[in-house]
Design a protein around this motif. Structure first.
Motif, PDB file in Angstrom:
ATOM      1  N   LEU A  30       0.831  -1.204   0.000  1.00 53.58           N
ATOM      2  CA  LEU A  30       0.000   0.000   0.000  1.00 53.58           C
ATOM      3  C   LEU A  30       0.865   1.254   0.000  1.00 53.58           C
ATOM      4  O   LEU A  30       0.611   2.208  -0.741  1.00 53.58           O
ATOM      5  CB  LEU A  30      -0.906   0.000   1.238  1.00 53.58           C
ATOM      6  CG  LEU A  30      -2.064  -1.002   1.249  1.00 53.58           C
ATOM      7  CD1 LEU A  30      -2.661  -1.099   2.655  1.00 53.58           C
ATOM      8  CD2 LEU A  30      -3.134  -0.603   0.245  1.00 53.58           C
ATOM      9  N   THR A  31       1.903   1.261   0.825  1.00 53.99           N
ATOM     10  CA  THR A  31       2.796   2.419   0.906  1.00 53.99           C
ATOM     11  C   THR A  31       3.576   2.604  -0.389  1.00 53.99           C
ATOM     12  O   THR A  31       3.683   3.722  -0.921  1.00 53.99           O
ATOM     13  CB  THR A  31       3.767   2.261   2.087  1.00 53.99           C
ATOM     14  OG1 THR A  31       3.030   2.068   3.288  1.00 53.99           O
ATOM     15  CG2 THR A  31       4.663   3.478   2.212  1.00 53.99           C
ATOM     16  N   ASN A 255      11.120   2.694  12.246  1.00 51.44           N
ATOM     17  CA  ASN A 255      10.037   3.660  12.156  1.00 51.44           C
ATOM     18  C   ASN A 255       8.676   2.995  12.322  1.00 51.44           C
ATOM     19  O   ASN A 255       7.818   3.041  11.441  1.00 51.44           O
ATOM     20  CB  ASN A 255      10.117   4.393  10.816  1.00 51.44           C
ATOM     21  CG  ASN A 255      11.324   5.295  10.711  1.00 51.44           C
ATOM     22  OD1 ASN A 255      11.262   6.487  10.964  1.00 51.44           O
ATOM     23  ND2 ASN A 255      12.467   4.703  10.356  1.00 51.44           N
ATOM     24  N   GLY A 256       8.481   2.370  13.481  1.00 51.42           N
ATOM     25  CA  GLY A 256       7.167   1.826  13.773  1.00 51.42           C
ATOM     26  C   GLY A 256       6.151   2.958  13.856  1.00 51.42           C
ATOM     27  O   GLY A 256       6.450   4.024  14.390  1.00 51.42           O
ATOM     28  N   VAL A 257       4.958   2.736  13.332  1.00 50.54           N
ATOM     29  CA  VAL A 257       3.945   3.795  13.331  1.00 50.54           C
ATOM     30  C   VAL A 257       2.755   3.411  14.205  1.00 50.54           C
ATOM     31  O   VAL A 257       1.646   3.903  14.040  1.00 50.54           O
ATOM     32  CB  VAL A 257       3.502   4.155  11.901  1.00 50.54           C
ATOM     33  CG1 VAL A 257       4.662   4.756  11.128  1.00 50.54           C
ATOM     34  CG2 VAL A 257       2.956   2.944  11.142  1.00 50.54           C
ATOM     35  N   ASP A 258       3.008   2.527  15.172  1.00 45.04           N
ATOM     36  CA  ASP A 258       1.952   2.070  16.070  1.00 45.04           C
ATOM     37  C   ASP A 258       1.795   2.961  17.302  1.00 45.04           C
ATOM     38  O   ASP A 258       1.102   2.598  18.247  1.00 45.04           O
ATOM     39  CB  ASP A 258       2.171   0.617  16.486  1.00 45.04           C
ATOM     40  CG  ASP A 258       3.594   0.303  16.888  1.00 45.04           C
ATOM     41  OD1 ASP A 258       4.430   1.230  16.911  1.00 45.04           O
ATOM     42  OD2 ASP A 258       3.894  -0.879  17.163  1.00 45.04           O
ATOM     43  N   VAL A 307      -3.548   4.570   8.584  1.00 50.63           N
ATOM     44  CA  VAL A 307      -2.352   5.144   9.214  1.00 50.63           C
ATOM     45  C   VAL A 307      -1.076   4.831   8.447  1.00 50.63           C
ATOM     46  O   VAL A 307      -0.331   5.741   8.062  1.00 50.63           O
ATOM     47  CB  VAL A 307      -2.225   4.662  10.684  1.00 50.63           C
ATOM     48  CG1 VAL A 307      -0.936   5.187  11.318  1.00 50.63           C
ATOM     49  CG2 VAL A 307      -3.436   5.095  11.493  1.00 50.63           C
ATOM     50  N   VAL A 308      -0.788   3.561   8.227  1.00 50.52           N
ATOM     51  CA  VAL A 308       0.548   3.170   7.769  1.00 50.52           C
ATOM     52  C   VAL A 308       0.959   3.814   6.441  1.00 50.52           C
ATOM     53  O   VAL A 308       2.052   4.396   6.362  1.00 50.52           O
ATOM     54  CB  VAL A 308       0.686   1.637   7.694  1.00 50.52           C
ATOM     55  CG1 VAL A 308       2.084   1.260   7.187  1.00 50.52           C
ATOM     56  CG2 VAL A 308       0.441   1.001   9.059  1.00 50.52           C
ATOM     57  N   PRO A 309       0.169   3.764   5.385  1.00 47.15           N
ATOM     58  CA  PRO A 309       0.663   4.316   4.112  1.00 47.15           C
ATOM     59  C   PRO A 309       1.010   5.802   4.182  1.00 47.15           C
ATOM     60  O   PRO A 309       2.048   6.231   3.658  1.00 47.15           O
ATOM     61  CB  PRO A 309      -0.500   4.062   3.138  1.00 47.15           C
ATOM     62  CG  PRO A 309      -1.250   2.922   3.732  1.00 47.15           C
ATOM     63  CD  PRO A 309      -1.147   3.120   5.215  1.00 47.15           C
ATOM     64  N   ARG A 310       0.171   6.580   4.841  1.00 46.92           N
ATOM     65  CA  ARG A 310       0.460   8.016   4.929  1.00 46.92           C
ATOM     66  C   ARG A 310       1.660   8.289   5.829  1.00 46.92           C
ATOM     67  O   ARG A 310       2.487   9.157   5.526  1.00 46.92           O
ATOM     68  CB  ARG A 310      -0.783   8.764   5.441  1.00 46.92           C
ATOM     69  CG  ARG A 310      -1.910   8.825   4.427  1.00 46.92           C
ATOM     70  CD  ARG A 310      -3.070   9.699   4.899  1.00 46.92           C
ATOM     71  NE  ARG A 310      -3.827   9.075   5.997  1.00 46.92           N
ATOM     72  CZ  ARG A 310      -4.839   9.674   6.633  1.00 46.92           C
ATOM     73  NH1 ARG A 310      -5.192  10.905   6.284  1.00 46.92           N
ATOM     74  NH2 ARG A 310      -5.481   9.053   7.605  1.00 46.92           N
ATOM     75  N   SER A 348      -7.040  12.828   1.985  1.00 47.92           N
ATOM     76  CA  SER A 348      -6.056  13.886   2.188  1.00 47.92           C
ATOM     77  C   SER A 348      -4.977  13.409   3.145  1.00 47.92           C
ATOM     78  O   SER A 348      -5.101  12.360   3.781  1.00 47.92           O
ATOM     79  CB  SER A 348      -6.727  15.151   2.740  1.00 47.92           C
ATOM     80  OG  SER A 348      -6.812  15.106   4.141  1.00 47.92           O
ATOM     81  N   TRP A 349      -3.933  14.213   3.279  1.00 53.22           N
ATOM     82  CA  TRP A 349      -2.813  13.889   4.156  1.00 53.22           C
ATOM     83  C   TRP A 349      -3.051  14.364   5.581  1.00 53.22           C
ATOM     84  O   TRP A 349      -2.284  14.038   6.484  1.00 53.22           O
ATOM     85  CB  TRP A 349      -1.531  14.521   3.607  1.00 53.22           C
ATOM     86  CG  TRP A 349      -1.157  13.966   2.283  1.00 53.22           C
ATOM     87  CD1 TRP A 349      -1.498  14.461   1.045  1.00 53.22           C
ATOM     88  CD2 TRP A 349      -0.408  12.777   2.035  1.00 53.22           C
ATOM     89  NE1 TRP A 349      -0.998  13.655   0.059  1.00 53.22           N
ATOM     90  CE2 TRP A 349      -0.318  12.613   0.626  1.00 53.22           C
ATOM     91  CE3 TRP A 349       0.198  11.832   2.859  1.00 53.22           C
ATOM     92  CZ2 TRP A 349       0.352  11.548   0.044  1.00 53.22           C
ATOM     93  CZ3 TRP A 349       0.877  10.773   2.280  1.00 53.22           C
ATOM     94  CH2 TRP A 349       0.945  10.637   0.885  1.00 53.22           C
TER      95      TRP A 349
END
Length: 382
Positions: A30-31, A255-258, A307-310, A348-349
């Motif tokens: 996805l990213t 870079n965990g985004v949790d 969350v993750v892709p952005r 949007s971002w």
């Protein structure tokens, strides 16, 4: 020559425990597709991951463990040995070709390391990596092999580098910590939700290393429900102090985004605002302290649609000195994935902050985190 490299191939998606497991590498695709549809990632940037050799895995992992993983991936490991190697839990169940697909994750991080160390790139990222819970002889926390630890030892052994490891995942990077707890040539920094409430339960402020390695482990445990301002304040000040003191040759960052408030596995209350800032802070530290040499890898993040892709896109943006786009999320990307998503995709971002709750103990939490910060800063004044 493009000087920032992105390690990727769809083979990385084969690191997959089951369709219902929370660790879903679909987030990586996805990213990547989002960056491609934005026009900021092209074939010139992408390098394919290699599969790490047994010799490379043995920089951290025990030989009998590697052999057990090979057997388990073929269905040949006796059931009564699963517990010994951490393969009996819901977190790390056996899956087909487990060794090859796990070794490719490690090889992807080593591919990024080699690109930077050999001058092919000034900076690199491998968002498929960041498996920081794996131990020398046991799987743990969605992690079979520990690509972070292997990469650190690889940079020490092959390139004689002083490595600063920065881990901003919500979970403490225990597998990396215990691999280098007595090593004076690795600085291990982890900022995470306190282990009082979250797996793996380690990462206390008092865990500072041992023997010659005392002082080269820095843990920054944050209280549950920590929000944006407190997180950034503590992170910026403590990591700057660590860099100034240690003066690394190279930075490896997870870079965990949790840490996002929508993550289903954690209890922090940060928004995309913080996740967008973190990679820029790390990138600027690399420019200031180690001639720009930085390898950024993935980590946790279990809200794979919103969350993750952005958030992970900003790892790539930071490495390339790009800012958050002032255009909407590409319609091509939304059309490609909307039918697979369980709810409408973001357009949007800007973080919609849907369901975000103001923290009633915000002042108390911030003061507690600030006390942690001040104790750490005091260490570096001595």
């Amino acid at each position: 020559m493009t000087k920032v490299k992105y390690v990727y191939s769809e083979d990385l998606l084969k690191y997959r425990f089951s369709d219902s497991h929370p660790f879903n590498q679909m987030r990586l695709k996805l990213t990547t597709d989002l960056l491609i549809d934005l026009g900021v990632l092209t074939s010139e940037h992408i390098i394919a991951p290699r599969v790490a050799t047994d010799e490379e895995l043995e920089l951290v992992h025990e030989v009998n463990y590697i052999e057990a993983i090979k057997k388990a991936g073929k269905g040949e490991l006796p059931i009564d040995e699963y517990d010994k190697y951490g393969l009996n839990s819901e977190d790390t169940p056996q899956f087909v070709n487990m060794h090859e697909n796990s070794a490719r994750v490690v090889g992807g991080t080593l591919t990024a390391v080699d690109a930077v160390m050999n001058g092919e790139a000034t900076k690199a990222c491998h968002l498929g990596g960041g498996l920081h819970h794996g131990f020398k002889g046991k799987a743990s926390g969605f992690c079979i092999y520990n690509d972070s630890a292997v990469a650190i030892q690889y940079m020490q052994s092959k390139y004689k580098q002083r490595v600063l490891y920065i881990d901003t995942d919500a979970h403490h990077g225990d597998g990396v910590q215990w691999s280098f707890y007595t090593n004076e040539d690795v600085m291990n920094y982890s900022i995470h939700e306190t282990g009082r409430y979250l797996f793996p339960g380690t990462g206390a402020l008092t865990e500072r290393g041992d023997g010659k390695g005392f002082g080269t482990t820095v843990n920054v445990p944050l209280d549950a429900y920590t929000e944006d301002d407190s997180y950034i304040d503590v992170f910026k000040d403590t990591i700057e102090a660590v860099c100034e003191s240690y003066k690394p040759d190279v930075i490896l960052s997870v870079n965990g985004v949790d840490i996002h408030y929508l993550d289903p596995l954690t209890h922090l209350s940060c928004t995309l605002d913080t996740l967008y800032k973190i990679p820029y802070i790390v990138k600027n530290l690399a420019d200031k302290y180690c001639d720009g040499k930085v390898i950024m890898i993935g980590g946790g993040g279990y809200n794979i649609w919103r969350v993750v892709p952005r958030a992970w896109s900003h790892v790539w943006f930071a490495l390339n000195d790009l800012q958050t786009p002032n255009t909407p999320i590409p319609q091509t990307w939304i059309e490609k994935y909307q039918e697979h998503a369980p709810f409408p995709l973001a357009t949007s971002w800007i973080d919609e902050k849907e369901g975000y709750m103001e923290i009633p103990r915000k002042k108390e939490i911030s003061e507690k985190n600030n006390n942690t910060k001040m104790r750490i800063l005091d260490w570096f004044k001595m």
